[in-house]
Design an enzyme around this catalytic site. Sequence first.
Site, PDB file in Angstrom:
ATOM      1  N   PRO A  89       0.644  -1.548  -0.159  1.00  0.00           N
ATOM      2  CA  PRO A  89      -0.248   0.014  -0.418  1.00  0.00           C
ATOM      3  C   PRO A  89       0.775   1.010  -0.039  1.00  0.00           C
ATOM      4  CG  PRO A  89      -0.371  -1.417   2.204  1.00  0.00           C
ATOM      5  CD  PRO A  89       0.362  -2.033   1.286  1.00  0.00           C
ATOM      6  N   CYS A  90       0.887   2.261  -1.025  1.00  0.00           N
ATOM      7  CA  CYS A  90       1.342   3.819  -0.838  1.00  0.00           C
ATOM      8  C   CYS A  90       0.694   4.969  -0.718  1.00  0.00           C
ATOM      9  CB  CYS A  90       1.945   3.374  -2.548  1.00  0.00           C
ATOM     10  SG  CYS A  90       0.743   2.844  -3.937  1.00  0.00           S
ATOM     11  N   GLN A  91      -0.768   4.589  -0.192  1.00  0.00           N
ATOM     12  CA  GLN A  91      -1.427   5.702   0.200  1.00  0.00           C
ATOM     13  C   GLN A  91      -1.089   6.622   1.225  1.00  0.00           C
ATOM     14  OE1 GLN A  91      -2.617   2.646  -0.148  1.00  0.00           O
ATOM     15  NE2 GLN A  91      -3.717   2.267  -1.762  1.00  0.00           N
ATOM     16  N   ASP A  92      -0.363   5.916   1.754  1.00  0.00           N
ATOM     17  CA  ASP A  92       0.942   6.913   3.081  1.00  0.00           C
ATOM     18  C   ASP A  92       2.264   7.379   2.780  1.00  0.00           C
ATOM     19  OD1 ASP A  92       2.111   4.247   2.968  1.00  0.00           O
ATOM     20  OD2 ASP A  92       2.740   4.130   5.329  1.00  0.00           O
ATOM     21  N   LEU A  93       2.563   6.619   1.207  1.00  0.00           N
ATOM     22  CA  LEU A  93       4.132   7.546   1.025  1.00  0.00           C
ATOM     23  C   LEU A  93       4.218   8.724   0.140  1.00  0.00           C
ATOM     24  CD1 LEU A  93       5.667   3.505  -0.089  1.00  0.00           C
ATOM     25  CD2 LEU A  93       5.751   5.035   2.442  1.00  0.00           C
TER      26      LEU A  93
END
Length: 78
Positions: free
Chosen positions: A74-78
């Site tokens: 999951p990359c939403q927080d990067l």
Amino acid sequence: MNDKYTVNDFFCGAGGVAVGLLNAGFDVIWACDFDTHCVKTYQHNVGDWVKEADVTKMHYNDVPKADGWAFGFPCQDL
């Protein structure tokens, strides 16, 4: 007979994992992500075998048989 290992690409995003797999000689045969924009980017840059799908609403019969499965992080927080 295909000498390459086949892979399904879950949570594929824009296709970074698939590009690595393809460059390493694997045969990515199926991919899915629930984000419309990611799916369109994947189609443009990697291949049209990608499906827009939510894995929580899928049945195991929706996924083709493959030698391996890959999962994007999951990359939403990067």
